[in-house]
Each structure stands twice: as structure tokens, then as C-alpha cells.
Motif scaffolding. Structure first.
Motif, short mmCIF file in Angstrom:
data_model
loop_
_atom_site.label_atom_id
_atom_site.label_comp_id
_atom_site.label_asym_id
_atom_site.label_seq_id
_atom_site.Cartn_x
_atom_site.Cartn_y
_atom_site.Cartn_z
N THR A 64 0.74 -1.34 -0.04
CA THR A 64 -0.07 -0.19 -0.08
C THR A 64 0.79 1.25 0.48
N ASN A 65 0.44 1.98 -0.40
CA ASN A 65 1.09 3.52 0.14
C ASN A 65 1.57 4.27 1.15
N GLU A 66 1.37 2.96 2.46
CA GLU A 66 1.43 3.69 3.74
C GLU A 66 2.73 3.04 3.35
N ASN A 67 2.85 1.79 3.27
CA ASN A 67 4.44 1.16 3.02
C ASN A 67 5.25 1.66 2.55
N MET A 68 4.60 2.00 1.61
CA MET A 68 5.78 2.72 0.60
C MET A 68 6.49 4.21 1.19
N VAL A 69 5.89 4.80 1.38
CA VAL A 69 6.00 5.71 2.46
C VAL A 69 7.16 6.14 3.45
N GLU A 70 6.86 4.48 4.27
CA GLU A 70 7.33 3.88 5.29
C GLU A 70 8.68 3.67 4.81
N VAL A 71 8.71 2.87 3.68
CA VAL A 71 9.89 2.74 2.80
C VAL A 71 11.49 3.81 2.63
N LEU A 72 10.21 4.77 2.34
CA LEU A 72 11.70 6.51 1.24
C LEU A 72 11.72 7.10 2.97
N ARG A 73 10.99 6.62 3.82
CA ARG A 73 11.49 8.05 5.05
C ARG A 73 12.34 7.00 5.71
N SER A 74 12.32 6.21 5.87
CA SER A 74 13.47 5.27 6.41
C SER A 74 15.67 5.56 6.57
N PRO A 75 16.38 5.62 7.29
CA PRO A 75 16.99 6.77 7.48
C PRO A 75 17.64 6.11 5.61
N ALA A 76 17.92 4.80 5.54
CA ALA A 76 18.85 4.60 4.64
C ALA A 76 17.42 4.94 3.33
N GLY A 77 16.68 4.75 3.25
CA GLY A 77 16.10 5.41 2.33
C GLY A 77 15.63 6.18 0.60
N HIS A 78 16.20 6.28 -0.48
CA HIS A 78 16.72 7.58 -0.59
C HIS A 78 14.84 8.56 -1.30
N ARG A 79 15.22 9.30 -1.70
CA ARG A 79 14.51 10.47 -2.45
C ARG A 79 14.04 10.01 -4.01
N PRO A 80 13.41 9.67 -4.18
CA PRO A 80 12.84 9.15 -5.42
C PRO A 80 13.26 10.64 -6.35
N SER A 81 12.58 11.83 -5.92
CA SER A 81 12.98 13.25 -6.42
C SER A 81 13.89 12.81 -6.72
N GLU A 82 15.63 13.29 -6.64
CA GLU A 82 16.32 13.12 -6.99
C GLU A 82 17.02 12.12 -8.11
N LEU A 83 15.74 11.15 -8.09
CA LEU A 83 16.44 9.85 -9.13
C LEU A 83 15.70 10.18 -10.36
N ILE A 84 14.37 10.69 -10.11
CA ILE A 84 13.79 10.76 -11.57
C ILE A 84 14.52 11.13 -12.81
N ASN A 85 15.03 11.74 -13.32
CA ASN A 85 16.22 11.79 -14.14
C ASN A 85 17.22 11.33 -14.02
N THR A 86 17.47 10.39 -13.35
CA THR A 86 18.87 9.43 -13.61
C THR A 86 19.47 9.31 -14.70
N ALA A 87 20.39 9.60 -15.44
CA ALA A 87 20.63 9.25 -16.86
C ALA A 87 20.71 7.31 -16.39
N VAL A 88 20.09 6.63 -17.65
CA VAL A 88 20.95 5.31 -17.19
C VAL A 88 21.74 5.19 -18.58
N GLN A 89 22.53 3.97 -18.51
CA GLN A 89 23.55 3.97 -19.17
C GLN A 89 23.47 2.52 -19.84
N PRO A 90 23.66 2.13 -20.97
CA PRO A 90 23.90 0.86 -21.37
C PRO A 90 24.88 0.26 -20.88
N MET A 91 24.42 -1.29 -20.65
CA MET A 91 25.58 -1.92 -19.89
C MET A 91 25.89 -3.18 -20.55
N GLU A 92 27.50 -3.27 -21.67
CA GLU A 92 27.53 -5.18 -21.54
C GLU A 92 28.88 -5.48 -20.25
N LEU A 93 28.96 -6.87 -20.26
CA LEU A 93 29.43 -6.90 -19.43
C LEU A 93 30.55 -8.01 -19.94
#
Lengths: 730, 213
Positions: free
Chosen positions: A220-249
Motif C-alpha cells: 500500500t502507499n503507507e508501506n511505500m512511504v515508510e520505506v522511503l522515510r527510513s534513514p537509508a531510504g532515498h528520495r525518489p525525486s532525486e532520481l527522477i531523471n537519473t541517466a541510465v547507461q547501457p551496459m555490456e558485461l
């Protein structure tokens, strides 16, 4: 009046049923498509069951209560769950088996195929070569974000990480807790135009892995908020436009292999084939190089020249596909050598070797002993062996062999395998009597249940199916027969009802009019003075004609009444009629039948009955007989009625009797019957009517009848009758 | 003629067919000693007429829409109208004859009967006799004798007439008294009687069973 309510009720019931059906369908659909059906989910790996999981690549197996993929295949997947799951989380303990790869969890997956990124969904995993938690979206392509963190440290194989992956609307969050750590490392993305729903899965890339404690919860939304609030959680707004890079391993690994290959080139490595030449007397210590083709229940290594069995090696954790160097004591046997007291060293990882496709006869020669092969076979029997192994007995042509599967994930497939199915199997060919017990020429050790493929189910024409078909056909015939007779009955019922209606109609109009006219004629006759004999005579004749017509009408009515012919057969009906007419007199009535009695169409029965009635009436009324014989003869395709009396007889073509006879003759013509009348004054009268019957369909003659019908109706459009009439015209 | 005061026999004709009514009226009108006092085209109309008009004899058709001949006979009985009745019909099923006689008809004629038969019938019935043509009498007798009782029902009826109770009959026939009761009910229904005593007397009367003392 009466059928209306019942018809309406039936319609109503039908409508209700239809509505119920539609509702049930909608309900079932809603249930099946529910975004939380089957949630929460917890695996039952510990109980040794994983029937609900489906593999795409890899060698997925349940070993000691954990799910294990020993293959280094890139992008091996194992999936379960409902494609309609929407907001939920999956967590599991993950254990990497390779030093340069990654392993993790898949969420909202659909459209899966075998291959690296051949699915639509999100994947989060831990990767060794850059020590990151990686999260990305696969849609037959790959885009990712990744994160290193001090709490995660360097990602190492052979230890348990706890991985959690959550999806709520378009926010996807992954977190991992390293062993002996309590603070998780989290990573999240907000994916515009995200994948909305899908299944869950386990996935590894270029490395084997082990998974346990897989748990899926709805979110539920509450669970998600809880996860996001935890100290090690991240704020999604920071990651909205995270550049993604194609990988070849793959590149760095290739380089690695190259280095190792060149490094080891000068070692005194022997080919496996050459080990055959080893002496029996003095075990020789040799070094070979090859690829691991099987790890459990025993280790097999194979190179391009053959395979070798290595019992109880000193070895690190090995995976199928590992390129290894083995140093040990050679013990040649009849077919392939074994290497004892061997130590195994991993050189590098590579993709598992493909199997050699052989026939069962080729495999039975022993040439492919200890080699990874692919054979075809027909399943003859299946049974459980020692240590819960699953044993399949197969044959290909005259050659029979046996395949052994590990329990666990194979159980489900094993249960569903049908005898006589055609299978394609991949596995290690073993001719050692320890496995074959000298019962079969070779045994195939399967690596996982992906090594078994059902090519075709058992042939459809099994005894069981034939019996089912015969029973079904019989039932169908019975039903058809029942329906046919029902319909025939309804038709007859309709005919009888119509006849009754007609009888009433005739009674109310014809008969009454005849009666009235008769009375009227009588009244006229009463008033005419006796000195006009001609008029009187004509009036008498008119009266007689009316009475005769009245009688005929009455008889018609009686014949039309359903009970007259329904309850008794023709002969007894006529006998009944005759006895009634001679009641109180001294006429003896004899009724007899000849030949096999058979059913006669109603039309013909009617006509015969009416002619018979008329003939009997004439005999009783005019001939004054002592014996009256009614005879009914049934022939092959003929029914003959004979009325015979020993009375006065008459000269034909005379007055009223002529009128009656003409009526009989006309009636006989209407059913194409032959009408004969013989009358000798003083000696008696005999009337015979022979009516043709439609041919009887019996067990033996129906092909003939069918042929005749076909010929008359389809092939020869001009039956012989036409030809006759033409020749007459000439 | 048999009438002492030489009064003509007053006849009322009931038939729903105008052709028949007209023909009969004409024909009987020519006969001396018979006077057609009216014609009705249904049972109700006949009953109406009989309230205001005197008639000695009714010529009654069996099949009529609404009130049938049998119904009319019953209605006459109920209205306590004492009149002699000859059924004049074009039908002659056993059941028709039987029911008509049961309902109190004194004669039965078919519409195609010759004039002389009809005159005979009228005179005979008027004189207090019954008139049934030979073949109809024979069939009537047969119908009276015939019952549609089953063999078991006949057995039960025999014992019933001897005065046995259901229980006694049951033990004699080795069946439960419930079954006996079912049989008795069926007998009562088939004989069209109201109780077991009447069933026994009717059966003896009709000769369905014989009782030896």
C-alpha cells in the motif's frame, strides 16, 4: 392458454440462467485478473516443492531446500505469480556463485523468453565486478541505475545478501542488506510510463546463484512511504531523471579468458581420450582440462575428445560450464577413465557446452560415456528410485535406456509426464554398471528438468481412448435414438390431434347435415300421396343415399378418432368392428393373420381399415353369411387384407353395392393398392386389397436400400416408370 | 295411440344443429299422434322451455357446445323435472351409451335410424318402456359387465363384498393394509361410487362379482 405461462416461465428461467452465467464469468474474470490474487506468497523450497515456478534458461534445481542455478548463462530466469500483480514487494536471500556476474530479483515481469533481456519488467541485483546494487528496466533491452555504498561494501560471492524489491505505481525501489549489516542500501527510480503489472522472478547473469526465503507481499502507499522515510531510504525525486547507461558485461570476461588460456598453454595437459591408454597396473598422475558438465550427484568433466568421471574430488564449489583443470590418478575402465584423488581448479567460467546429438544405439556403444549428449526416446515407464531420484525408462526403436532426474523441481514435470510420450533428453551418458545395473545399455543423468522436453504426447489411439470413443458413440447413438423417437412421437401426436380436430369438425357439420337432410326427405316422403310411385321410389333412393353417406361420415369420424387405431392393431380393430356389427346374430367371425406382423404407415392402415369396414358392413348387411373371415397377410413389402363371406354374393355393377365398391376401389387407389373383388351368387364374396409397403430397413439390407435410394434420387433421375409411360404413349 | 285419451305425444327436440332441428321437426310434424311442441338448440334453452311448456318427451342430442346431453339429463334430475328422454345422436361409443343410461335416459337412437324406428321409440318410451336398438342394447350390456378393474382389484372387491376389513384383506392377500386402502380407493373411483359399501352393492348389481353365501 396453458402453454403460454409455461413458455414464459421457461424463457424467464433461461434468461436467469444466462444472466447467472454472465455474472459468474465476470466474477471469475475479476478474480483471475485481481491484482492481489495469491498474495501474500511465500516459497516452499524448504519443503522441496517448486511446481509453480517456470524456468527460462539456466539449470534451476532445488538442492537442500534452496533454489539453485548452477549455470553461468547470461540472464537465466525462474518466474512465478500472476501477470496481474500490480503494487507489491518481493524479498529473498540471494547468494552469488560466480565471481563476475550478478544475481537478484525480477518484478512486474511479462512477455518472457529465453535470453539476456528477453522480458518486460524491472530487475534488481547485486553485481560483483563493480560492487553495486543495480536496478533497471528490461524490455528486450536494458537500462539501469546502480549504486555503490559503504554499507554494501564490495559484493562477494558465497555469502547471503538480503534483497528487497518494491513496486508502487511508477516508483520502483530496491534495497539490499549485506551480511552482518543491519542498514540496507537503497536505490529507487520513478519511471514515467512504467510497466504496470507482472510476475515475479529470480534471475542471474553470468553467474550461478542460490535463492531462499522468497516472499511476495502486496503493497500500500503507507508501506511505500515508510520505506522511503527510513534513514537509508532515498528520495525518489532525486532520481527522477537519473541517466541510465547501457551496459555490456561480456567484454572484460572475454579478456580474462584470453589471458588465462595463453597462460596455461604450456602446461603438460593431456586430452581425455588419451587417458584410455593409461596402464591398469600403475596408476598415472595426469592433468586434464575440460568443462564441467555435471556437478550433482557426481562430477563429470568433458573436453572435445571425451568425458571423465571424477569421484570425490578436492574442489571448490563448481558450476556447470566452469572450465577446470583436473589433476589426478587415472583409472581406465572399459569405456571411460575415472580420475581419483583428483584436485580441481577453476580456470574461468564459460557458457555450458552444447550436447552432442546422438541416437540411443550410438550412445549404447559406450563411445559417448561420460559425455553430455542429447537423445530421443519414448517413455515406457517411470518410477521413484533411491534417494527420491526420478527414474524414466525409455526406448528408441529396439534400444532401451534409462534416465535419472534429481527430485525437487522435477517432481511436477515427472508427475505430468504421460507414458508413450516422445521425449528429447539431454544429460550425461553413463555406461557404468553401478548405474545401469546391467539392465540397460546406458543411463542418462539429467542436470535439471530443463533437460527434458516433451516432443509429443502419447499417440492418441490408445486403448483407453478407443474405449472412451466407443462408449461415447454408444451414448450418442442412444441419445440420438431417444431424440429421434421423441420427435417421431411428437409428430404422431400432432397428427393424432389434427385428426381428432377433423373428426369433431366432420361430426359437427357433415354428419349433422346428412341427418337433417335425411329427416327432411322423410318428411317430404310422408306428405306425398301414395299414388305417385316414381317420385316415392326416387325419394327412397335419395333417403338411402343420404343414410349411406351419413354412415360413411360416421365411420370416417370413428376412424379419425385417435383411440380407434392407436390402441389396437388393424386386424383386431376390424374384428372388433365386425363383431359389433353381427352382435346378436349368428354370424361367425374369423380373424387371422399370416406372415410377420410389422408396422404399417398410418395412411395405409387407415385406408385398409376403412375398406375393411365397408366390406364387412356390406357382407353383414346384404349377404347374410354364416362365416365371415378377415385375413391380414404380411409379405416382404406388401400387406394384404382379405374379407371373405359365404353369403349370397351379388352381380357386380348393381345399385348401392356398386356405389360402395367404387368407394373402396377409389380408396385402394389412393394408397396404390391392388383391389380385387370376386363374387359368385349363392357362393359368397371375396374382397382382397394388397397394399405395397415401404421397404423395411434391417441390419442386412440397408446398404442395398441406401444404394437404391441414392440411385433413384441422385444418379438416375428417371426411374423406370417414366420409361414405361413413354413407351405407352408411342 | 297407446294414450287413453288419444292425446298426441308432446315432443321437445334439443339439438345444436339447425339442419337437424328443422328436419326432425318437419318429419315428426307429419306423424299423427306426435306433436312437436318446440325445439331448443341447447340444454339451457330446453330447461327454460320446460318451465313454461308442457312436454311428454325429450329428444336430446349428446354432443352440444356448453351444456352437453349428459349435463342436461343431470340438470333435469336436479330441477326435478319429470320427463322421459330419448338420446338422439350420431355417436355410439360404449361410453356415450353407458353414461347416458346412467344419467337416466330411457332410449337411445342414432340419427340415421329409419323413421319407423324413431316412431316406435317415441311411442315405447312414452308408454313407460325403454327403447334400445338391438346392437346398442348388446353393447350397453357388455359395457355394464365390463369393468376396468385389475385382477387384484377384483380380488379385493370380492373380499370387500364379503364384509372383510382392509386389515383382513391385507393379511389374506399378503399385502399391507395401506396397499389395500389404495386398491379400495381405486375401485371406488373406477366404479364412480362414494364409499366401499356402495362399491360392493354396485359391483354385485352390475354383475362384476358374484357373492356366494
Amino acid at each position: 392458454m396453458r402453454p403460454m405461462p409455461s413458455r414464459r416461465r421457461r424463457l424467464l428461467v433461461g434468461l436467469m440462467l444466462g444472466l447467472l452465467l454472465v455474472l459468474a464469468f465476470i466474477g471469475l474474470r475479476a478474480y483471475l485478473r485481481s491484482p492481489s490474487r495469491g498474495l501474500p506468497y511465500g516459497d516452499s523450497f524448504a519443503k522441496g516443492s517448486a511446481d509453480e515456478w517456470k524456468a527460462f534458461g539456466g539449470t534451476w534445481e532445488l538442492v537442500n531446500g534452496v533454489m539453485r542455478n548452477d549455470s553461468d548463462e547470461r540472464g537465466a530466469k525462474l518466474l512465478t505469480g500472476s501477470p496481474f500483480w500490480h503494487n507489491y514487494s518481493i524479498e529473498a536471500d540471494v547468494y552469488l556463485l560466480g565471481i563476475s556476474g550478478d544475481a537478484g530479483l525480477v518484478i512486474r515481469s511479462s512477455d518472457e523468453e529465453e535470453g539476456v533481456n528477453s522480458y518486460s519488467g524491472y530487475y534488481a541485483g547485486i553485481r560483483t565486478h563493480d560492487n553495486t546494487l543495480v536496478l533497471g528496466r528490461a524490455e528486450h533491452g536494458w537500462m539501469e541505475v546502480n549504486k555503490q555504498s559503504p554499507t554494501l561494501g564490495s559484493v562477494r560471492p558465497f555469502q547471503w545478501y538480503h534483497l528487497k524489491l518494491l513496486a508502487f505505481d511508477c516508483q520502483i525501489v530496491a534495497s539490499v542488506t549485506a551480511p552482518s549489516q543491519t542498514t540496507p542500501t537503497s536505490l529507487g527510480i520513478t519511471d514515467q510510463d512504467c510497466i504496470r503489472s507482472g510476475r515475479v522472478g529470480l534471475r542471474s547473469y553470468s553467474s550461478g546463484g542460490i535463492w531462499r526465503n522468497v516472499v511476495v507481499h502486496s503493497l500500500t502507499n503507507e508501506n511505500m512511504v515508510e520505506v522511503l522515510r527510513s534513514p537509508a531510504g532515498h528520495r525518489p525525486s532525486e532520481l527522477i531523471n537519473t541517466a541510465v547507461q547501457p551496459m555490456e558485461l561480456a567484454e572484460p570476461r572475454l579478456a580474462l579468458r584470453h589471458e588465462t588460456e595463453t597462460a596455461g598453454a604450456n602446461a603438460s595437459v593431456r586430452s581425455i581420450e588419451s587417458l584410455h591408454l593409461a596402464s591398469f597396473a600403475q596408476p598415472e598422475i595426469v592433468t586434464i582440462r575440460g568443462v564441467v558438465v555435471l556437478t550433482t550427484p557426481m562430477l563429470f568433466v568433458q573436453d572435445s575428445t571425451g568425458g571423465v568421471y571424477i569421484p570425490q574430488p578436492t574442489a571448490p564449489l563448481l558450476k556447470v560450464g566452469d572450465e577446470v583443470e583436473v589433476k589426478g590418478e587415472v583409472h581406465p575402465s572399459d569405456f571411460s577413465p575415472t580420475m581419483q584423488h583428483a584436485s580441481v581448479q577453476i580456470l574461468w567460467e564459460r557458457a555450458p557446452v552444447p550436447p552432442v546429438a546422438v541416437t540411443a544405439s550410438q550412445a549404447s556403444t559406450g563411445k559417448y560415456d561420460a559425455t553430455f549428449i542429447e537423445v530421443h526416446g519414448r517413455l515406457v515407464a517411470k518410477e521413484h528410485g533411491p534417494d527420491n531420484t526420478l527414474i524414466l525408462d525409455l526406448d528408441e526403436g529396439p534400444q532401451s535406456f534409462r534416465a535419472i532426474m534429481n527430485p525437487g523441481r522435477g517432481d511436477y514435470l515427472f508427475r505430468r509426464l504421460k507414458l508413450n510420450s516422445s521425449l528429447r533428453l539431454r544429460g550425461i551418458c553413463v555406461v557404468d554398471p553401478a548405474f545401469t545395473n546391467n539392465l540397460t545399455s546406458f543411463v542418462l543423468l539429467l542436470r535439471s528438468n530443463e533437460d527434458l522436453e516433451v516432443l509429443a504426447g502419447p499417440p492418441w489411439w490408445s486403448a483407453e481412448h478407443v474405449i472412451v470413443i466407443v462408449v461415447a458413440a454408444l451414448l450418442l447413438a442412444l441419445v440420438f435414438n431417444f431424440v429421434y423417437h421423441r420427435i417421431a412421437h411428437w409428430r404422431l401426436q400432432g397428427v393424432l390431434e389434427e385428426r381428432q380436430r377433423l373428426a369433431h369438425e366432420m361430426h359437427d357439420t357433415l354428419a349433422q347435415s346428412f341427418a337433417g337432410i335425411g329427416f327432411q326427405l322423410q318428411a317430404i316422403r310422408n306428405r306425398i300421396p301414395g299414388d305417385n310411385p316414381v317420385v316415392l321410389q326416387q325419394l327412397d333412393l335419395a333417403s338411402n343415399l343420404v343414410r349411406h353417406s351419413h354412415e360413411e361420415a360416421r365411420r370416417s369420424i370413428a376412424t379419425l378418432r385417435p383411440e380407434s387405431l392407436e390402441s389396437e392393431d388393424l386386424l383386431s380393430a376390424l374384428e372388433h368392428c365386425a363383431r359389433r356389427m353381427v352382435e346378436g346374430g349368428s354370424v361367425q367371425v374369423v380373424a387371422e393373420t399370416e406372415g410377420d406382423q410389422r408396422s404399417v404407415p398410418l395412411r395405409i392402415t387407415d385406408a385398409l381399415y376403412r375398406i375393411g369396414q365397408e366390406a364387412i358392413a356390406n357382407a353383414v348387411r346384404h349377404a347374410n353369411p354364416t362365416v365371415l373371415t378377415i385375413r391380414l397377410q404380411y409379405g416382404e413389402n406388401m400387406a394384404c387384407l382379405q374379407i371373405e363371406d359365404d353369403g349370397a354374393g351379388f352381380v357386380q355393377g348393381n345399385g348401392l353395392s356398386g356405389f360402395g365398391i367404387r368407394g373402396m376401389r377409389r380408396r385402394a387407389q389412393s394408397i396404390s393398392a391392388k383391389f380385387q373383388i370376386e363374387s359368385t351368387p349363392v357362393k359368397g364374396t371375396r374382397i382382397q386389397i394388397c397394399a405395397p409397403l415401404p421397404p423395411r430397413v434391417t441390419l442386412t439390407n440397408w446398404p442395398k436400400l441406401f444404394w437404391r435410394y441414392t440411385r433413384e434420387h441422385w444418379i438416375d433421375v428417371r426411374p423406370s416408370k417414366h420409361a414405361d409411360s413413354r413407351s405407352y404413349r408411342r | 295411440m297407446s294414450d287413453l285419451r288419444n292425446m298426441p305425444i308432446r315432443v321437445l327436440i334439443v339439438d345444436d344443429h339447425p339442419v337437424v332441428l328443422a328436419g326432425l321437426t318437419s318429419m315428426l310434424g307429419t306423424q299423427t299422434g306426435i306433436e312437436v311442441v318446440g325445439s331448443a338448440c341447447g340444454g339451457e334453452e330446453a330447461l327454460e322451455m320446460l318451465r313454461v311448456r308442457q312436454a311428454d318427451l325429450l329428444l336430446l342430442d349428446l354432443r352440444m357446445p356448453g351444456m352437453s346431453g349428459i349435463d342436461t339429463l343431470h340438470a333435469l334430475k336436479r330441477a326435478k323435472i319429470n320427463i322421459r328422454v330419448i338420446i338422439l345422436t350420431s355417436f355410439e361409443t360404449d361410453e356415450d351409451i353407458y353414461r347416458a343410461v346412467q344419467a337416466g335416459a330411457q332410449g337411445y337412437l342414432l340419427k340415421d335410424a329409419p323413421q319407423s324406428d324413431m316412431i316406435d321409440a317415441i311411442q315405447a318410451v312414452h308408454a313407460g318402456k325403454r327403447y334400445f336398438p338391438r346392437h346398442i342394447a348388446a353393447r350397453l350390456a357388455e359395457r355394464m359387465m365390463r369393468t376396468n378393474l385389475t385382477a387384484r382389484e377384483l380380488e379385493v372387491l370380492q373380499m370387500l363384498a364379503r364384509g372383510l376389513t382392509n386389515k383382513q384383506i391385507g393379511s389374506a392377500l399378503d399385502i399391507s393394509d395401506n396397499t389395500v386402502r389404495n386398491h379400495v380407493n381405486s375401485i371406488i373411483e373406477k366404479l364412480e361410487v362414494s364409499d366401499r359399501t356402495e362399491a360392493a352393492t354396485t359391483a354385485i348389481h352390475r354383475g362384476i362379482i358374484e357373492v356366494h353365501s
